[in-house]
Scaffold this motif. Structure first.
Motif, PDB file in Angstrom:
ATOM      1  N   THR A  27       9.286  61.470  25.357  1.00 20.84           N
ATOM      2  CA  THR A  27       9.762  60.685  24.221  1.00 20.84           C
ATOM      3  C   THR A  27       9.183  61.245  22.924  1.00 20.84           C
ATOM      4  OG1 THR A  27       7.935  59.095  24.343  1.00 20.84           O
ATOM      5  CG2 THR A  27       9.949  58.555  25.563  1.00 20.84           C
ATOM      6  N   ASP A  28       9.858  60.925  21.850  1.00 16.73           N
ATOM      7  CA  ASP A  28       9.386  61.269  20.525  1.00 16.73           C
ATOM      8  C   ASP A  28       9.787  60.112  19.611  1.00 16.73           C
ATOM      9  OD1 ASP A  28       8.226  62.675  18.461  1.00 16.73           O
ATOM     10  OD2 ASP A  28       9.870  64.108  18.247  1.00 16.73           O
ATOM     11  N   TYR A  29       8.996  59.873  18.581  1.00 14.42           N
ATOM     12  CA  TYR A  29       9.318  58.757  17.707  1.00 14.42           C
ATOM     13  C   TYR A  29       8.727  58.962  16.318  1.00 14.42           C
ATOM     14  CZ  TYR A  29       4.563  57.177  18.789  1.00 14.42           C
ATOM     15  OH  TYR A  29       3.204  57.095  18.939  1.00 14.42           O
ATOM     16  N   ASP A  30       9.249  58.194  15.371  1.00 13.74           N
ATOM     17  CA  ASP A  30       8.779  58.194  13.998  1.00 13.74           C
ATOM     18  C   ASP A  30       7.533  57.307  13.935  1.00 13.74           C
ATOM     19  OD1 ASP A  30       8.308  57.869  11.281  1.00 13.74           O
ATOM     20  OD2 ASP A  30      10.388  57.331  10.797  1.00 13.74           O
ATOM     21  N   LYS A  31       6.416  57.912  13.623  1.00 21.68           N
ATOM     22  CA  LYS A  31       5.151  57.170  13.585  1.00 21.68           C
ATOM     23  C   LYS A  31       5.106  56.145  12.454  1.00 21.68           C
ATOM     24  CE  LYS A  31       2.332  60.739  15.810  1.00 21.68           C
ATOM     25  NZ  LYS A  31       3.038  60.635  16.991  1.00 21.68           N
ATOM     26  N   ILE A 136      18.454  54.590  16.519  1.00 23.25           N
ATOM     27  CA  ILE A 136      18.597  54.913  15.106  1.00 23.25           C
ATOM     28  C   ILE A 136      18.420  53.637  14.287  1.00 23.25           C
ATOM     29  CG2 ILE A 136      20.221  55.816  13.375  1.00 23.25           C
ATOM     30  CD1 ILE A 136      21.635  57.169  15.908  1.00 23.25           C
ATOM     31  N   ASP A 137      17.584  53.713  13.260  1.00 17.58           N
ATOM     32  CA  ASP A 137      17.431  52.583  12.338  1.00 17.58           C
ATOM     33  C   ASP A 137      18.781  52.395  11.641  1.00 17.58           C
ATOM     34  OD1 ASP A 137      16.986  51.261   9.691  1.00 17.58           O
ATOM     35  OD2 ASP A 137      14.908  51.208  10.398  1.00 17.58           O
ATOM     36  N   ALA A 138      19.407  51.241  11.826  1.00 16.64           N
ATOM     37  CA  ALA A 138      20.759  51.008  11.313  1.00 16.64           C
ATOM     38  C   ALA A 138      20.806  50.973   9.785  1.00 16.64           C
ATOM     39  CB  ALA A 138      21.323  49.705  11.879  1.00 16.64           C
ATOM     40  N   ASN A 139      19.761  50.502   9.144  1.00  9.88           N
ATOM     41  CA  ASN A 139      19.754  50.428   7.683  1.00  9.88           C
ATOM     42  C   ASN A 139      19.515  51.786   7.040  1.00  9.88           C
ATOM     43  OD1 ASN A 139      20.201  47.632   7.646  1.00  9.88           O
ATOM     44  ND2 ASN A 139      18.026  47.242   7.936  1.00  9.88           N
ATOM     45  N   LYS A 140      18.549  52.527   7.571  1.00  7.99           N
ATOM     46  CA  LYS A 140      18.195  53.829   6.996  1.00  7.99           C
ATOM     47  C   LYS A 140      19.047  54.973   7.534  1.00  7.99           C
ATOM     48  CE  LYS A 140      13.359  52.500   6.583  1.00  7.99           C
ATOM     49  NZ  LYS A 140      11.999  52.790   7.070  1.00  7.99           N
ATOM     50  N   LYS A 141      19.743  54.717   8.640  1.00 12.41           N
ATOM     51  CA  LYS A 141      20.531  55.761   9.327  1.00 12.41           C
ATOM     52  C   LYS A 141      19.637  56.946   9.713  1.00 12.41           C
ATOM     53  CE  LYS A 141      24.521  53.695   8.729  1.00 12.41           C
ATOM     54  NZ  LYS A 141      24.386  52.335   9.129  1.00 12.41           N
ATOM     55  N   GLU A 142      18.433  56.635  10.212  1.00 16.91           N
ATOM     56  CA  GLU A 142      17.474  57.647  10.628  1.00 16.91           C
ATOM     57  C   GLU A 142      17.072  57.417  12.080  1.00 16.91           C
ATOM     58  OE1 GLU A 142      14.080  57.309   8.055  1.00 16.91           O
ATOM     59  OE2 GLU A 142      15.125  58.187   6.342  1.00 16.91           O
ATOM     60  N   LEU A 143      16.924  58.511  12.808  1.00 13.87           N
ATOM     61  CA  LEU A 143      16.448  58.456  14.181  1.00 13.87           C
ATOM     62  C   LEU A 143      14.996  57.987  14.167  1.00 13.87           C
ATOM     63  CD1 LEU A 143      17.034  59.172  17.198  1.00 13.87           C
ATOM     64  CD2 LEU A 143      16.058  61.420  16.697  1.00 13.87           C
ATOM     65  N   VAL A 144      14.690  56.922  14.931  1.00 15.79           N
ATOM     66  CA  VAL A 144      13.314  56.428  14.979  1.00 15.79           C
ATOM     67  C   VAL A 144      12.673  56.619  16.354  1.00 15.79           C
ATOM     68  CG1 VAL A 144      13.529  54.792  13.067  1.00 15.79           C
ATOM     69  CG2 VAL A 144      14.085  54.046  15.404  1.00 15.79           C
ATOM     70  N   TRP A 145      13.491  56.777  17.391  1.00 21.31           N
ATOM     71  CA  TRP A 145      12.946  56.960  18.739  1.00 21.31           C
ATOM     72  C   TRP A 145      13.945  57.743  19.572  1.00 21.31           C
ATOM     73  CZ3 TRP A 145      14.235  55.678  23.793  1.00 21.31           C
ATOM     74  CH2 TRP A 145      13.210  55.736  24.734  1.00 21.31           C
ATOM     75  N   TYR A 175       9.752  52.719  25.878  1.00 28.32           N
ATOM     76  CA  TYR A 175      10.043  52.048  24.615  1.00 28.32           C
ATOM     77  C   TYR A 175       9.522  50.624  24.673  1.00 28.32           C
ATOM     78  CZ  TYR A 175      12.182  50.229  20.499  1.00 28.32           C
ATOM     79  OH  TYR A 175      12.365  49.660  19.266  1.00 28.32           O
ATOM     80  N   PRO A 176       8.913  50.120  23.644  1.00 32.42           N
ATOM     81  CA  PRO A 176       8.559  50.776  22.383  1.00 32.42           C
ATOM     82  C   PRO A 176       7.313  51.641  22.574  1.00 32.42           C
ATOM     83  CG  PRO A 176       7.873  48.478  22.314  1.00 32.42           C
ATOM     84  CD  PRO A 176       8.590  48.684  23.613  1.00 32.42           C
ATOM     85  N   PRO A 177       7.149  52.623  21.721  1.00 30.90           N
ATOM     86  CA  PRO A 177       5.988  53.515  21.834  1.00 30.90           C
ATOM     87  C   PRO A 177       4.691  52.755  21.567  1.00 30.90           C
ATOM     88  CG  PRO A 177       7.193  53.983  19.808  1.00 30.90           C
ATOM     89  CD  PRO A 177       7.995  52.982  20.581  1.00 30.90           C
ATOM     90  N   GLY A 178       3.640  53.234  22.194  1.00 32.72           N
ATOM     91  CA  GLY A 178       2.340  52.626  21.970  1.00 32.72           C
ATOM     92  C   GLY A 178       2.032  51.441  22.855  1.00 32.72           C
ATOM     93  N   MET A 179       3.025  50.970  23.602  1.00 33.54           N
ATOM     94  CA  MET A 179       2.791  49.853  24.509  1.00 33.54           C
ATOM     95  C   MET A 179       2.153  50.372  25.786  1.00 33.54           C
ATOM     96  SD  MET A 179       3.888  47.167  22.931  1.00 33.54           S
ATOM     97  CE  MET A 179       4.075  45.926  24.179  1.00 33.54           C
ATOM     98  N   ALA A 180       1.271  49.597  26.393  1.00 33.70           N
ATOM     99  CA  ALA A 180       0.655  50.017  27.665  1.00 33.70           C
ATOM    100  C   ALA A 180       1.729  50.086  28.720  1.00 33.70           C
ATOM    101  CB  ALA A 180      -0.423  49.021  28.066  1.00 33.70           C
ATOM    102  N   GLN A 181       1.836  51.237  29.356  1.00 31.28           N
ATOM    103  CA  GLN A 181       2.881  51.437  30.361  1.00 31.28           C
ATOM    104  C   GLN A 181       2.371  51.079  31.734  1.00 31.28           C
ATOM    105  OE1 GLN A 181       5.917  52.422  29.136  1.00 31.28           O
ATOM    106  NE2 GLN A 181       4.997  52.584  27.140  1.00 31.28           N
TER     107      GLN A 181
END
Length: 181
Positions: A27-31, A136-145, A175-181
């Protein structure tokens, strides 16, 4: 010792089968994204239409993604926080196995009974697929995850649905990132 030799082929087969069924996930995500703000989703038709797979498989994947997001507490919406898109790639792998000289125990080199030896080969084909799930963040139209799952696909119709659900579940575990898996 005999018991070890009897169980060794079974263990080798078990390892082979389990390695073929595994799905590797990255995975990759916007920090800078605040993933707690995202509560609703919709599918991004423009992106999904570009995926080069059958419409049947697209629907299987979309149903699996929807199920996973609903289980995480998301709501499907006409005015979403997140747009969900997907992308797929696949490649056929061909493996050639040369089993040598059978029961005679000869390996490399010459032996006088070459004409009488067993020399067997086999070819196997498998399809390795990659599924990308983009949020994709719907408001910013940017890939977030982005989640990516790589593994072997099944052409068997009964197993295909289960395999797609397994792919999506493994990807969405992250998903979401940072959560204990």
């Amino acid at each position: 010792m005999k018991k070890l030799f009897k169980t060794l082929p079974f263990l080798a087969l078990l390892i082979l089968v389990s390695s073929c069924s595994s799905i590797r996930v990255a995975t990759d995500y916007d920090k800078n994204a605040n993933f707690n703000e995202y509560k609703t989703f919709a599918f991004y038709k423009t992106g999904i239409d570009k995926a080069e797979i059958s419409d049947l498989d697209k629907r299987r994947i979309l149903r699996a993604i929807e199920s996973e997001l609903l289980a995480k507490g998301f709501t499907k919406s006409e005015n979403p926080d997140l747009l969900v898109s997907l992308f797929t790639k696949s490649r056929e792998k061909i493996n050639f196995y040369n089993n040598g000289f059978g029961p005679y125990g000869y390996g490399w080199g010459w032996h006088p009974w070459y004409w009488n030896s067993y020399h067997t080969s086999s070819v196997s084909r498998s399809t390795e697929g990659v599924l990308y799930v983009d949020l994709i963040d719907a408001n910013k139209k940017e890939l977030v995850w982005q989640g990516m799952g790589t593994g072997y696909l099944s052409q068997n119709m009964e197993k295909k649905d289960a395999r797609i659900k397994e792919f999506v579940a493994k990807i969405m575990e992250k998903y979401p990132p940072g959560m204990a898996q």
